[in-house]
Design a protein around this motif. Structure first.
Motif: not given
Ligand code: UDP
Ligand code: MG
Length: 325
Positions: A45-51, A62-76
């Motif tokens: 859930g980054s808001q600074d353009g990291s996404t 192609a070895r980088v695989r993004p998993v993008i959350f709908a919001r901030n769920f916490g580090h763990q």
């Protein structure tokens, strides 16, 4: 793409300035292994353009695989999603802020090749962190070690390598309030530590304010120990015993020695003390009950807005039927 031998997982929460260097340093280190690898960047859930940067990195490699959350769920939880999506025979968890130098990964892999299933990185030195942070962290590790039922290595964060077997078991542990290093210790596989120097954050600020640290600490305690509940019983019994002795002393003094007992103030202080004690232990109960409620709701751990089609190893379906989605 071939199935990778190594999966590197980095949770990302507003790490814009760290991402390019993280990618470059992980890539350089992984190239040395000569094996196929993947870098799973979990955007929490980054808001600074990291996404956007994560998407660009994935487009160029192609070895980088993004998993993008709908919001901030916490580090763990972010790391958990990384584990769910990982495909490697060995999985490495690393912070995105370069406090855990990617160059240590080679040493972790060496130990894995020797046959260890969990290789955790132990901080011998810490750089660029406030005295408050190092002192609280140090106290945290020692208290957890005292009161939990499993041996969680001291001065060890989530920076570690885990064998596929361990990851598959952790994937079946769907608790909501998570303490991953405890969970990985709990599996009981062959574990070993590798020492390293924890560096200063490359850029940006810590995303772990005191509040989040306390929550993690409470998860560690409640997740791996009933000690606070047992303490309530013990203190309760102790107070009853004390009260009984007090009663006898008062009876003896007032009959035999003819002492008068006034002391309204004393009474008030004792009552407030007892009320405080009762409320404190009700709070302890609440911590456990709240977590039971959390589990009972059975909500998904996280929601992926954008990511790989499906986890390569979906959560194992040989779970008991009542735990299946
Ligand atoms: N992080 C995250 N979600 C959060 C907070 C942190 O994914 O809600 C990530 C963060 O981007 C970093 C890692 O977790 O990669 C560790 O966080 P941080 O460096 O801020 O913690 P510290 O090292 O100060 O304890
Ligand atoms: Mg950090």
């Amino acid at each position: 793409m071939d199935k990778p031998v190594f999966s590197i997982i980095a949770p990302i929460y507003n790490e814009l300035e760290n991402l390019p260097l993280l990618y470059a340093r992980v890539r350089d280190e992984m190239e040395k292994t000569g094996e196929a690898w993947e870098l799973i960047l979990v955007d929490d859930g980054s808001q600074d353009g990291s996404t956007e940067v994560i998407r660009k990195l994935a487009a160029s490699d192609a070895r980088v695989r993004p998993v993008i959350f709908a919001r901030n769920f916490g580090h763990q939880i972010a790391v958990t999603a990384g584990l769910d999506y990982s495909r490697g025979d060995a999985v490495i968890i690393i912070d995105a802020d370069l406090q855990d130098p990617p160059e240590v990964i080679g040493k972790l892999i060496e130990k894995w090749r020797e046959g260890y299933q969990v290789v955790y990185a132990v901080r011998t030195e810490r750089e660029g962190e406030t005295r408050f942070k190092t002192a609280t962290a140090s106290a945290f590790y020692r208290i957890i070690d005292r009161i939990t039922d499993i041996r969680i290595p001291l001065d060890t964060g989530d920076f570690r390598l885990m064998d596929r077997k361990v990851v598959d078991i952790m994937k079946t542990m769907r608790e909501r309030n998570r303490f991953l290093r405890g969970m990985s210790a709990w599996t009981g596989f062959k574990q070993v530590g590798v020492e390293y120097k924890r560096e200063a954050r490359h850029a940006g600020e810590s995303k772990y304010p005191l509040k989040k640290m306390l929550k993690l600490a409470m998860n560690a305690v409640t997740g791996f120990s009933m000690w606070p509940l047992e303490l309530a019983t013990r203190v309760g019994i102790g107070l009853i015993a004390l009260d009984f002795i007090g009663l006898i002393v008062v009876i003896i003094l007032s009959t035999a020695a003819d002492v008068d007992f006034h002391g309204l103030a004393t009474l008030g202080i004792i009552m407030v003390f007892l009320a405080g004690l009762i409320l404190t232990f009700m709070g302890v109960l609440g911590e456990y009950i709240g977590r039971i409620y959390d589990e009972a709701k059975g909500r998904p751990l996280y929601i992926v807005a954008e990511g790989p089609e499906e986890p390569f190893n979906p959560i194992r379906l040989d779970l008991p039927p009542d735990r299946k989605a």
